[in-house]
Scaffold this motif. Structure first.
Motif, PDB file in Angstrom:
ATOM      1  N   GLU A 138      38.612  37.399  40.156  1.00 19.91           N
ATOM      2  CA  GLU A 138      38.743  36.279  41.092  1.00 19.91           C
ATOM      3  C   GLU A 138      39.278  36.764  42.422  1.00 19.91           C
ATOM      4  O   GLU A 138      40.037  37.732  42.484  1.00 19.91           O
ATOM      5  CB  GLU A 138      39.705  35.227  40.539  1.00 19.91           C
ATOM      6  N   GLU A 146      40.294  34.932  46.555  1.00 15.32           N
ATOM      7  CA  GLU A 146      40.339  33.784  47.459  1.00 15.32           C
ATOM      8  C   GLU A 146      40.321  34.298  48.890  1.00 15.32           C
ATOM      9  O   GLU A 146      40.894  35.347  49.187  1.00 15.32           O
ATOM     10  CB  GLU A 146      41.605  32.958  47.221  1.00 15.32           C
ATOM     11  N   ARG A 206      37.337  30.065  46.781  1.00 15.05           N
ATOM     12  CA  ARG A 206      37.695  30.791  45.552  1.00 15.05           C
ATOM     13  C   ARG A 206      36.421  31.228  44.839  1.00 15.05           C
ATOM     14  O   ARG A 206      35.576  30.416  44.492  1.00 15.05           O
ATOM     15  CB  ARG A 206      38.520  29.914  44.614  1.00 15.05           C
TER      16      ARG A 206
END
Length: 151
Positions: free
Chosen positions: A8, A10, A115
């Motif tokens: 992940e 952002e 995101r």
């Protein structure tokens, strides 16, 4: 070692969550113009632009090479500014048994927070994780954001 993985990232952008989401869900055909450093073209193979179940061929510049990623538009959630693309062919299917791009734009001040979540299953335990593709996604988001500010 697990074959399943998730990475992940952002990135803060200046565009509103709604505008960024609309670009990545309903205005997909325009993305190559907004992000030519990453996306060469996107062809609709079946279905309709911006509709769940539609299939697209993404011609991308990845690791210095022009490659194909064939994807189905799996989820469209306008309320949460979320889209999910499932890879069904191309370069990523050569490296992964399964691969999903999950993209969400979250309102933050005058801009938004993008995101990216990449979920995948490797073909082999010693195959690389998806961190280079994650960096590709972050760079592509910055590219789109820079061009959205010029519209």
């Amino acid at each position: 070692m697990s074959l399943f993985g998730k990475v992940e990232a952002e990135v803060e952008i200046k565009a509103s969550a709604n505008r960024f989401h609309e670009t990545n869900s309903k205005r997909i055909a325009e993305i190559p113009k907004l992000s030519p450093n990453f996306i060469q073209s996107v062809d609709l193979v079946e279905g309709e632009w911006g509709q769940e179940g539609s299939v697209m061929n993404w011609y991308i510049l990845y690791d210095g090479k022009a490659v194909l990623s064939k994807e189905v538009f799996e989820t469209l959630d306008d309320k949460n500014h979320l889209v999910v693309y499932k890879v069904i062919g191309g370069i990523l299917k050569e490296m992964y048994k399964s691969f999903k791009f999950i993209l969400q734009a979250i309102p933050k001040g005058e801009g938004s927070l993008v995101r990216w979540t990449l979920e995948y299953e490797k073909l082999n335990a010693d195959d690389p994780d998806a961190s280079s593709m994650l960096q590709f996604c972050v760079g592509q988001s910055k590219d789109v954001d820079a061009h959205l500010g010029l519209e």
